[in-house]
Scaffold this active site. Structure first.
Site, PDB file in Angstrom:
ATOM      1  N   GLU A  13       0.842  -1.206   0.000  1.00 25.38           N
ATOM      2  CA  GLU A  13       0.000   0.000   0.000  1.00 25.38           C
ATOM      3  C   GLU A  13       0.871   1.248   0.000  1.00 25.38           C
ATOM      4  OE1 GLU A  13      -2.766   0.902  -0.911  1.00 25.38           O
ATOM      5  OE2 GLU A  13      -4.237   0.709   0.694  1.00 25.38           O
ATOM      6  N   THR A  27      -5.222   8.901  -4.510  1.00 21.88           N
ATOM      7  CA  THR A  27      -5.332   9.011  -3.055  1.00 21.88           C
ATOM      8  C   THR A  27      -4.412  10.116  -2.528  1.00 21.88           C
ATOM      9  OG1 THR A  27      -5.932   6.700  -2.842  1.00 21.88           O
ATOM     10  CG2 THR A  27      -5.011   7.721  -0.892  1.00 21.88           C
TER      11      THR A  27
HETATM   12  N1  HSE Z   1      -8.199   6.270   4.442  1.00 18.59           N
HETATM   13  C1  HSE Z   1      -7.647   6.491   3.136  1.00 18.59           C
HETATM   14  C2  HSE Z   1      -8.028   7.887   2.673  1.00 18.59           C
HETATM   15  C3  HSE Z   1      -8.206   5.466   2.193  1.00 18.59           C
HETATM   16  O1  HSE Z   1      -9.195   8.241   2.808  1.00 18.59           O
HETATM   17  O2  HSE Z   1      -7.159   8.631   2.190  1.00 18.59           O
HETATM   18  C4  HSE Z   1      -7.737   5.608   0.768  1.00 18.59           C
HETATM   19  O3  HSE Z   1      -8.478   4.707  -0.058  1.00 18.59           O
END
Ligand code: HSE
Length: 317
Positions: A131, A184
């Site tokens: 990840e 992201t």
């Molecule tokens: N928790 C992370 C975010 C998940 O919201 O940036 C990314 O899929």
């Protein structure tokens, strides 16, 4: 010893409204598939990536499917050669935990091929390495549910402490994936670094309520708690027509409707297969009004996590 395996690892919905970076759940569909074949020669290679439109790197130290495998082999100081085929069925940049699905599938398959030296739940730190390679930060709210199935709470990152939360029987998820891409890393950069105490209090109440609702199968409490006053107001700006879609989805009988992970996909929870399907249709219709196309998926919550599709028991010659 097995010398070949094909596995599936599920997509996942991170954040689940109020649990930014600390809560996620896995879905039945879609998910990534990975095939690994042991080789006599050392070295891990990716021979095929299918379904990524040529976007993902084939270098093993850069791809989220192989980074966890390399960490795993390094941990055991094994120089086992492997040929990897990756079948991407979760779109990248969709907010569906695409890199997490690949990371989990890779290390889950490698562990089985090597005779399962590690329990499945202990593979989490390796999957997190994948990840991190994909999006620069090792958030666990996709990887943990993709690996363990069901709803998973990340109680702490330092040290890593994850807790699987029971899933109520009648819980269905609908996801709409608009044909847009949001990285992201970009969706994280736009977030505020500080939050007012009054917003934190609302969020704490909601996350505690959501976990309690899941544990007690209290659907009304789940519904009341699916509110995010910190991240969603900012990120929803990246999703055309979000507020209108959400309103229409709630009027269709949803328990809640929020952004899936960092978006642009949105998700909804509901209490039946029929409502979940209807919600998907409503999502598609509403997005279409804003000229946004896409596809929807609906399923029960996936409580199992990754699974073996086929494996070959042949001895290595
Ligand atoms: N928790 C992370 C975010 C998940 O919201 O940036 C990314 O899929």
């Amino acid at each position: 010893m097995k010398n070949q395996i094909r596995v599936f690892a599920p997509a996942s919905v991170a954040n689940v409204a109020c649990g930014f970076d600390i809560l996620g759940f896995a879905v039945e569909y879609p998910g990534d598939e990975v095939e690994i074949k042991l080789k006599d020669e050392p070295g891990v290679v990716i021979s095929t990536i299918d379904g990524d439109n040529g976007k993902l790197p084939k270098a093993p130290d850069k791809n989220s499917v192989t980074v966890p495998i390399l960490s795993f082999l390094k941990h055991y100081r094994i120089d086992q050669g492997m040929e990897i085929k990756l079948f991407k069925k979760t779109p990248a940049g969709s907010g569906l935990g695409s890199s997490a699905a690949s990371s989990v599938a890779g290390v889950f398959a490698a562990n089985i091929l090597l005779g399962e030296p590690m329990k499945q739940e202990h593979l989490l730190p390796f999957a997190l390495d994948g990840e991190k390679a994909a999006c620069g930060i090792a958030h666990a709210d996709n990887v943990a549910p993709a690996l363990l199935g069901g709803f998973v709470l990340i109680r702490s990152y330092h040290p890593l402490d994850v807790v699987k939360i029971p899933t109520p029987d009648q819980l269905y998820c609908t996801i709409f994936h608009p044909d847009l891409e949001v990285r992201t890393s970009d969706a994280r950069k736009i977030l505020k670094k500080n939050i007012p105490l009054k917003d934190a209090i609302v969020q704490w109440g909601n996350i505690a309520g959501l976990i309690t609702g899941l544990m007690k199968s209290d659907y009304e409490l789940i519904s009341r708690s699916m509110e995010d006053v910190i991240v969603e107001p900012i990120r929803s700006i990246l999703i055309p027509g979000f507020d209108k879609v959400k309103k229409a989805v709630m009027e269709t009988g949803a328990l809640g409707c929020n952004i899936s992970g960092s978006g642009p996909s949105i998700f909804s929870l509901s209490r039946s297969d029929e409502i979940a399907k209807e919600i998907g249709e409503v999502m598609a219709e509403q997005f279409k009004l804003d000229d946004v196309s896409g596809e929807f998926y609906y399923s029960k919550i996936n409580n199992q996590g990754p699974k073996v599709i086929t494996q070959d028991e042949d001895e290595i010659l």
